[in-house]
Design a protein around this motif. Structure first.
Motif, PDB file in Angstrom:
ATOM      1  N   UNK A   9     -10.193  -0.621  -6.566  1.00 36.04           N
ATOM      2  CA  UNK A   9      -9.468  -0.437  -5.535  1.00 36.04           C
ATOM      3  C   UNK A   9      -8.260   0.184  -5.677  1.00 36.04           C
ATOM      4  N   UNK A  10      -7.525   1.132  -4.912  1.00 37.67           N
ATOM      5  CA  UNK A  10      -6.214   1.830  -5.106  1.00 37.67           C
ATOM      6  C   UNK A  10      -5.007   0.832  -5.167  1.00 37.67           C
ATOM      7  N   UNK A  11      -5.267  -0.456  -4.692  1.00 34.06           N
ATOM      8  CA  UNK A  11      -4.308  -1.474  -5.114  1.00 34.06           C
ATOM      9  C   UNK A  11      -4.131  -1.613  -6.477  1.00 34.06           C
ATOM     10  N   UNK A  12      -5.036  -1.789  -7.215  1.00 38.43           N
ATOM     11  CA  UNK A  12      -5.150  -2.203  -8.632  1.00 38.43           C
ATOM     12  C   UNK A  12      -4.470  -0.641  -9.398  1.00 38.43           C
ATOM     13  N   UNK A  13      -4.917   0.318  -9.032  1.00 43.72           N
ATOM     14  CA  UNK A  13      -4.155   1.476  -9.673  1.00 43.72           C
ATOM     15  C   UNK A  13      -2.691   1.552  -9.278  1.00 43.72           C
ATOM     16  N   UNK A  14      -2.441   1.303  -8.001  1.00 48.15           N
ATOM     17  CA  UNK A  14      -1.081   1.304  -7.417  1.00 48.15           C
ATOM     18  C   UNK A  14      -0.078   0.312  -8.285  1.00 48.15           C
ATOM     19  N   UNK A 126       3.457   1.005  -0.863  1.00 42.86           N
ATOM     20  CA  UNK A 126       1.992   1.002  -0.882  1.00 42.86           C
ATOM     21  C   UNK A 126       1.433   1.215   0.554  1.00 42.86           C
ATOM     22  N   UNK A 127       2.077   0.186   1.155  1.00 41.88           N
ATOM     23  CA  UNK A 127       1.552   0.402   2.627  1.00 41.88           C
ATOM     24  C   UNK A 127       1.997   1.701   3.506  1.00 41.88           C
ATOM     25  N   UNK A 128       3.054   2.081   3.142  1.00 44.01           N
ATOM     26  CA  UNK A 128       3.645   3.330   3.883  1.00 44.01           C
ATOM     27  C   UNK A 128       2.740   4.622   3.271  1.00 44.01           C
ATOM     28  N   UNK A 129       2.723   4.679   2.143  1.00 38.49           N
ATOM     29  CA  UNK A 129       2.059   5.760   1.433  1.00 38.49           C
ATOM     30  C   UNK A 129       0.611   5.616   1.887  1.00 38.49           C
TER      31      UNK A 129
END
Length: 139
Positions: A9-14, A126-129
């Motif tokens: 998931x992008x969260x892990x990469x972020x 993260x949320x904004x991007x």
């Protein structure tokens, strides 16, 4: 672990890019302090912030959100919007870093405040991007 991050998931990469960016930020600050010992504290903070932003934007665009190149105008819009969001989150980061330094007057406190402030800022960023900057991603 790397497979999870690259396929996950992008969260892990972020989170991975946030850690990389924080380390680059703090390293740039420390190199500034050592290279220019008479420089004001804000000089090292600004240098670290710029280095961190550049690394974070490039890696987020290409790896975290896997965003494709659009047009020069589209890229300028993304960089500008990401930069504006970065200003907001940087204010959070600086408040923690400078606040911890003002209260405890040690480098350890300054860096602890930096890590806490950057962590809070990156959660918001993260949320904004994801919602406003890298919307066309196929992730």
């Amino acid at each position: 672990m790397l497979r999870f991050l690259s396929e996950g998931h992008p969260v892990g990469r972020y989170v991975a890019t946030a850690v990389l960016s924080v380390l680059a930020n703090l390293l740039a600050q420390e190199m500034t302090v050592r290279g220019v010992p008479d420089a004001h504290l804000m000089v090292s903070i600004v240098v670290g912030t710029l280095v961190g932003f550049f690394i974070k934007y490039v890696v987020d665009k290409t790896w975290t959100f896997r965003e494709r190149y659009t047009t020069p105008f589209g890229e300028a819009q993304r960089i500008t919007l990401s930069g504006l969001f970065s200003v907001l989150t940087t204010l959070i980061f600086w408040a923690f870093e400078l606040g911890f330094h003002a209260i405890w007057q040690t480098d350890f406190a300054k860096y602890l405040g930096a890590v806490l402030g950057l962590s809070i800022g990156y959660i918001l960023k993260f949320w904004l991007d994801r919602r406003h900057v890298f919307r066309e991603s196929t992730v």
